[in-house]
Design an enzyme around this catalytic site. Structure first.
Site, short mmCIF file in Angstrom:
data_model
loop_
_atom_site.label_atom_id
_atom_site.label_comp_id
_atom_site.label_asym_id
_atom_site.label_seq_id
_atom_site.Cartn_x
_atom_site.Cartn_y
_atom_site.Cartn_z
N ASP A 124 56.77 0.32 -30.59
CA ASP A 124 57.83 -0.55 -31.04
C ASP A 124 57.78 -1.84 -30.25
O ASP A 124 56.80 -2.12 -29.59
CB ASP A 124 59.19 0.14 -30.89
CG ASP A 124 60.20 -0.44 -31.86
OD1 ASP A 124 59.94 -1.51 -32.43
OD2 ASP A 124 61.25 0.17 -32.05
N LYS A 125 58.84 -2.61 -30.29
CA LYS A 125 58.93 -3.93 -29.67
C LYS A 125 57.93 -4.87 -30.33
O LYS A 125 56.91 -5.21 -29.76
CB LYS A 125 58.70 -3.86 -28.16
CG LYS A 125 59.79 -3.14 -27.43
CD LYS A 125 59.67 -3.41 -25.96
CE LYS A 125 60.84 -2.76 -25.26
NZ LYS A 125 60.94 -3.12 -23.89
#
Length: 152
Positions: free
Chosen positions: A98-99
């Site tokens: 993610d991110k």
């Protein structure tokens, strides 16, 4: 970066002290692959700490996980022409990043098929396939399916 390096060093030291100091085991040749697997796991944990702390570490994590999948596929004598194919074909149970990165659900769908010397650009209807080939295909899919696969 420092915290991820410290995490890896602490994990390695704890493992070495516990295994060879407290338990009194010796490093033997047949145990070397097992110990190396532990060290790789510690390195992966360090990379995870880096990714959680710094979003710029995400490309590094994705590259390492894909390289690991390529190595696993090479052991199975699979040809890897596109690195992104490792996510779905390397039998990876979960690559969830993610991110501002990659998110995979470990679900594959058929987009094109090459069945019985015919290339189908979209999923063919069962009536369009030879009955013997269709029966062989259905049996092969049911035998080689994971527990999450749904046959429609």
């Amino acid at each position: 970066l420092i915290m991820s390096a410290v995490t890896v060093i602490i994990l390695i030291l704890y493992f070495v002290i516990n295994t060879f100091g407290v338990q009194g085991r010796e490093w033997t040749a047949e145990c070397t692959p097992i110990y190396i697997q532990y060290f790789v796991k510690f390195f992966i944990i360090g990379v995870t700490v880096l990714v959680v702390a710094v979003p710029e570490g995400l490309p590094l994590a994705v590259t390492i996980s894909l390289a690991y999948s390529v190595k696993k596929m090479m052991k199975d004598n699979n040809l890897v022409r596109h690195l992104d194919a490792c996510e779905t074909m390397g039998n990876a149970t979960a690559i969830c990043s993610d991110k501002t990165g990659t998110l995979t659900m470990n679900r594959m769908t058929v987009v094109q098929a090459y069945i019985g010397d015919t290339h189908y650009k979209s999923i063919p209807e069962p009536e369009a396939i030879n009955s013997e080939t269709l029966e062989l295909l259905v049996n092969s899919i049911s035998i080689n399916s994971a527990y999450t696969t749904k046959i429609l």
